[in-house]
Design a protein around this motif. Structure first.
Motif, short mmCIF file in Angstrom:
data_model
loop_
_atom_site.label_atom_id
_atom_site.label_comp_id
_atom_site.label_asym_id
_atom_site.label_seq_id
_atom_site.Cartn_x
_atom_site.Cartn_y
_atom_site.Cartn_z
N PRO A 116 0.96 -0.58 0.48
CA PRO A 116 0.38 0.01 0.16
C PRO A 116 0.74 1.11 -0.05
CG PRO A 116 -0.48 -1.02 2.03
CD PRO A 116 0.42 -2.21 1.13
N GLY A 117 0.75 1.93 -0.28
CA GLY A 117 1.53 3.44 -1.39
C GLY A 117 2.82 3.59 -1.14
N ARG A 118 3.76 2.52 -1.52
CA ARG A 118 5.06 2.84 -1.28
C ARG A 118 5.72 2.88 -2.31
NH1 ARG A 118 3.61 1.25 4.23
NH2 ARG A 118 5.36 0.58 4.78
N GLY A 130 4.34 4.11 -5.65
CA GLY A 130 3.85 5.19 -6.57
C GLY A 130 3.05 4.28 -7.55
N ILE A 134 -1.39 2.23 -5.31
CA ILE A 134 -2.07 3.37 -5.36
C ILE A 134 -3.28 2.48 -4.46
CG2 ILE A 134 -3.42 6.06 -5.48
CD1 ILE A 134 -1.01 6.63 -6.96
N ARG A 151 0.23 2.64 -9.99
CA ARG A 151 -1.42 2.29 -10.08
C ARG A 151 -1.96 1.12 -8.40
NH1 ARG A 151 -0.81 1.02 -14.62
NH2 ARG A 151 -1.42 -1.03 -16.11
#
Lengths: 383, 83
Positions: free
Chosen positions: A32-34, A36, A41, A38
């Motif tokens: 998760p989110g690490r 960048g 994200i 899609r």
């Protein structure tokens, strides 16, 4: 088969929980989110949505004040070990689970003072007893919202007001009540709220969290430090939420399931879920209470507790009752001390323990009737 | 698989808003989308920060609007930059 061990973990879960976890594993899958990209994200969004749903549930303004942990135990360890230092004084009740007692007892050996305020033999706590125990060095009060042994509700609203008045931090263990009994942090004065995901929030095991009130993070040390995806240029732990307490890759698939579970709770409404469980409990208390030789523990009133009921049959060990319910009647429950020796001392059921039955959202009235008949049969043979 | 397109009709010039945490960026994404701000989540440009996280790219013309929405939410930002 009748599953009456929802106090240990709710089962089955709503279908949407399985679907959300399957969707995450098959279609998202990333960290998760690490990174960048899609998928990364999208994984971050899954975690964030769960945070936001929980914020709705507890009426928390800022979802980022909820940190995720692997269970209520970890959340309680962050709160208790993060706040207390040698020379500090802490207060708790005699109805706590070992997830509260063991961290406190360990700290006691390292110079933290501890007062355990006695509850009545039904499991009730007089808030006045907490206030009387407060001293100049009292730092923290820890209480469960609902007992995991008998379901009794503790007076957290009153104790929260007392704590705030005395400038003492207040931590609630909501493992047994989150999703099953309403709790609004704008109304109940709570600084640290620990919850588990896999009981009445219908998430999978391995999920839980801690709400940290604005500003309280300044006095709560994290339990673990590590990579957060933020401030990557620094070798020091960030001081903002949720990153201060969320190091390492989270249980994203679990949080996807938890999000769907909380959505299920929100769509039904905590009050409606509560009403259903209260009805089942009323039926169960009446039925089991009327059987000769059966002793019920706790409030004896479905309105004053969550859906957890402890009982014993005279002359037969709780473990023996549980085995017979399982093997002869296909009924699954939990005997013994349920990880809460101090609660059993309070109830007068230590060290033998009790048979604990805990219905859930998917339990039916017919199933409760079957359980009552089964216990009646086991008790009759003995007489 | 998820669609490549998570933005609609963006043409630039662009600005980006940076956050302290990924969770902050994700919260902002929801807040801005709720007010119909056209945006795209992108990795933080290396010249702005050495964080390995993500930030939000939006049309420069929306700068005041974005600042206003995030200001009202009390969500702390690390800064807004033109790219």
């Amino acid at each position: 088969m009748i599953y009456l061990d929802n106090a240990a973990t709710s089962w089955p879960k709503p279908k949407a929980v399985y679907q959300a976890m399957d969707r995450f594993m098959n279609q998202v899958g990333a960290n998760p989110g690490r990174s960048g990209h899609r998928l990364s994200i999208e994984a971050g969004r899954v975690v964030y949505e769960t945070r936001e749903s929980l914020a709705w549930l507890f009426n928390i303004d800022d979802p980022l004040r909820i940190i995720f942990t692997s269970n209520a135990t970890e959340a309680l360890n962050v709160a208790i070990n993060g706040v207390l230092r040698p020379g500090d004084h802490a207060i708790t009740s005699s109805m706590e689970h070992n997830s509260v007692m063991r961290p406190l007892r360990a700290l006691q050996e390292r110079g933290v003072e501890l007062t355990v305020v006695s509850c009545s033999k039904e499991g009730f706590l007089d808030p006045g007893g907490i206030e009387k125990a407060i001293k100049p060095n009292t730092r923290l009060i820890v209480l469960n919202r609902a007992s995991n042994v008998v379901g009794t509700l503790l007076p957290v609203i009153e104790v929260g007001a007392i704590a705030r008045r005395h400038g003492v931090l207040f931590c609630i263990d909501a493992a047994q009540s989150a999703g099953a009994y309403p709790l609004d942090v704008s109304f109940t004065k709570v600084d640290l709220l620990a919850f588990t995901g896999h009981k009445s929030l219908f998430g999978p095991q391995g999920t839980g969290g801690l709400y940290v009130r604005q500003g309280v993070e300044d006095v709560v040390e994290p339990l673990m430090r590590g990579g957060t995806g933020s401030r990557s240029d620094s070798e020091h732990q960030p001081d903002f939420l949720p990153d201060k307490y969320e190091s390492g890759t989270p249980n994203t698939v679990g949080l996807a399931g938890l999000g769907a579970g909380v959505q299920f709770v929100l769509s039904r409404g905590v009050n409606a879920l509560r009403e259903k469980e209260e009805k089942l409990m009323h039926h169960l208390i009446e039925g089991l209470g009327a059987i000769p030789g059966v002793t019920l523990y706790g409030s004896g009133d479905a309105r004053e507790q969550v859906a957890v009921l402890s009982f014993n049959i005279a002359g037969i060990a709780s473990s023996e009752v549980a085995i017979r319910l399982d093997e002869e009647y296909d009924i699954l429950c939990r005997p013994g001390l349920q990880c809460a020796p101090i609660a059993h001392r309070t109830l007068g059921t230590f060290p033998g323990g009790t048979v604990r039955v805990s219905p859930g959202y998917f339990t039916t009235e017919d199933e409760v009737d079957i359980v009552i008949k089964a216990v009646c049969n086991i008790a009759r043979v003995l007489r | 698989m998820l669609s490549k397109k998570n933005e609609v009709g963006q043409s630039g010039p662009f600005s980006v808003v940076l956050f302290h945490s990924i969770s902050g960026a994700l919260r902002a994404e929801k807040l801005l989308k709720a007010e119909s701000v056209s945006l795209k989540m992108i990795p933080v440009p290396r010249h702005l920060s050495s964080d390995c996280g993500i930030c939000i790219r939006f049309e420069r013309a929306d700068e005041l609007k974005v600042e206003g929405i995030l200001g009202r939410s009390k969500l702390e930002i690390q800064g807004i930059h033109q790219i």
